[in-house]
Design a protein around this motif. Structure first.
Motif, short mmCIF file in Angstrom:
data_model
loop_
_atom_site.label_atom_id
_atom_site.label_comp_id
_atom_site.label_asym_id
_atom_site.label_seq_id
_atom_site.Cartn_x
_atom_site.Cartn_y
_atom_site.Cartn_z
N VAL A 15 0.83 -1.20 0.00
CA VAL A 15 0.00 0.00 0.00
C VAL A 15 0.87 1.25 0.00
O VAL A 15 2.04 1.21 0.39
N PHE A 16 0.29 2.36 -0.42
CA PHE A 16 0.97 3.66 -0.44
C PHE A 16 1.21 4.11 1.00
O PHE A 16 0.29 4.14 1.82
N THR A 17 2.44 4.49 1.30
CA THR A 17 2.83 4.97 2.63
C THR A 17 3.74 6.19 2.46
O THR A 17 4.12 6.53 1.33
N PRO A 18 4.12 6.85 3.56
CA PRO A 18 5.09 7.94 3.43
C PRO A 18 6.37 7.51 2.73
O PRO A 18 7.00 8.31 2.03
N LEU A 19 6.78 6.25 2.89
CA LEU A 19 7.96 5.74 2.18
C LEU A 19 7.79 5.88 0.67
O LEU A 19 8.73 6.29 -0.03
N THR A 20 6.62 5.55 0.16
CA THR A 20 6.36 5.65 -1.27
C THR A 20 6.55 7.08 -1.75
O THR A 20 7.23 7.35 -2.75
N ALA A 21 5.94 8.02 -1.03
CA ALA A 21 5.99 9.43 -1.42
C ALA A 21 7.41 9.98 -1.37
O ALA A 21 7.86 10.67 -2.29
N VAL A 22 8.13 9.65 -0.31
CA VAL A 22 9.48 10.18 -0.13
C VAL A 22 10.45 9.57 -1.14
O VAL A 22 11.29 10.27 -1.72
N HIS A 23 10.35 8.27 -1.35
CA HIS A 23 11.24 7.61 -2.33
C HIS A 23 11.03 8.21 -3.72
O HIS A 23 12.01 8.53 -4.42
#
Length: 394
Positions: A342-350
């Motif tokens: 699922v989309f998480t802050p990790l996805t956005a930051v990466h």
């Protein structure tokens, strides 16, 4: 060898639901189910990799179990399930790694347990422990930040008091106002004083922003040449803004949007720590990056055995920041190492970090984006970066 999870609840319906959740995972997770009164015996007898705890146990049962679990096995992933709106949950937040709604969708619960466990495993790796042991000091939180944090901990905290504390440090004050008026926060009207910024930002955002600014403000930029604190801070702010915009575009929850932005600010705090405390080795790292065209992670791993991502995550965990931030910092270069779909802050930051360094040859982890079903969204996220660049051009 399967991992062990202790599941604690006194509610028969919750227990049935959790049995169904863990049944398909028997090869990976060996689940032990317990009542609140029997749980301590299980903790005494076996070493568990994760604890899933129903917050609504009699008396202070949940608090006591979390405290005992943390004392006996600090690396055990601790996940709490709580019905929304229950005030007793507030005291559990500091003891748990994650707090999820009850009932919780099985996929979400399993994903959180796996990510939380993987993060604990990463932060307890021997190579990271060896590197942390080489640091002369762990970056300390300043007296100003500590006093601000203590004041904000009160439900009826004083805006005037917090604003006055921020104003005592000109560096923190200037940067906080800069961020409060930036696209990162998106205020409808500009803030001209620290008190106004605090009023609009709220307690949690103010506390974390002040921490980020505080950490960057206490290093001498000239002493670390050729490492550039200014460039690192500018990149961190740019990642924070773009990560928040990506999270908004994906219609993420407000918490995910906020943590995406804040994780961007802390993205490279590990690099700052390494460059300031291991100046000799870090100059060697910079030389490898320059002459052999290695990435920062590759050069750091070659010289130090681990990278700034793990060091930064270790520090954020030490300072008690939410797991969403720690996770994003830990895996922002190699998100495939983090379980989940699922989309998480990790996805956005990466994604934001890769987009902003595209001119230097950076690419996203395509396999990770494929796993999340988001590969086709990357081109739209790049468009957000172009829009923000155009908006900043005078």
């Amino acid at each position: 060898m399967s991992r062990r999870v202790l599941v604690v609840t006194d509610d028969p319906a919750v227990r049935r639901a959790l049995r169904d959740t863990f049944a398909p995972l028997v090869a990976e997770w060996e689940a032990t189910f317990s009542s609140g009164t029997e749980a301590v015996k299980h903790l005494l007898g076996l070493r568990f990799d994760a604890l899933v705890l129903d917050a609504h146990l009699p008396a202070n049962g949940a608090t006591e179990l979390l405290t005992e679990g943390r004392r006996r096995n600090p690396s055990m992933a601790r996940v709490v399930l709580a019905a929304p709106g229950r005030t007793e949950v507030i005291g559990l937040v500091a003891l748990a790694h994650r707090v999820l709604p009850r009932p919780c969708p099985p996929d979400e619960l399993v994903g959180v347990i796996q990510r939380t466990y993987s993060l604990r495993e990463l932060l307890n790796s021997p190579s990271l422990a060896a590197l942390v042991g080489r640091l002369t000091t762990i970056p300390a939180l300043s007296a100003v930040y500590t006093r601000i944090s203590e004041e904000l901990a009160f439900p009826d905290f004083s805006l005037a008091t917090v604003g006055g504390l921020v104003a005592q440090d000109l560096g923190i004050s200037a940067k906080l106002l800069q961020m409060a008026n930036s696209a990162l926060v998106g205020l409808r009207r500009p803030a001209s004083t620290p008190s106004q910024a605090v009023r609009i930002l709220g307690a949690d955002l103010t506390r974390t922003l002040v921490l980020a600014v505080d950490l960057f403000s206490h290093y001498n930029p000239y002493a670390l040449r050729p490492f550039s604190i200014e460039a690192l801070w500018e990149h961190s702010q740019a990642v924070a803004e773009l990560a928040a915009a990506i999270a908004v575009a994906e219609r993420a929850e407000e918490r995910v949007i906020r943590e995406s932005a804040l994780a961007g600010l802390f993205l490279d705090i590990g690099r700052l720590t390494l460059a300031s405390q291991l100046t000799g080795p870090y100059k060697e790292i910079l030389a490898l990056m320059r002459h052999q065209h290695l990435s920062a992670v590759a050069a750091e791993t070659r010289v130090l055995g681990t990278s700034h991502a793990e060091v930064g995550a270790y520090l954020l965990g030490l300072w008690g920041l939410p797991d969403g931030l720690v996770e994003a910092v830990a895996w922002h270069h190699q998100p495939s190492g983090c379980p989940g779909t699922v989309f998480t802050p990790l996805t956005a930051v990466h994604a934001a970090d890769a987009i902003l360094q595209e001119d230097e040859g950076a690419e996203p982890d395509w396999a990770y984006l494929e796993r999340l079903g988001l590969r086709s969204r990357y081109s739209e996220w790049k468009g957000l970066a172009r829009e923000r660049t155009s908006a900043h051009v005078p």
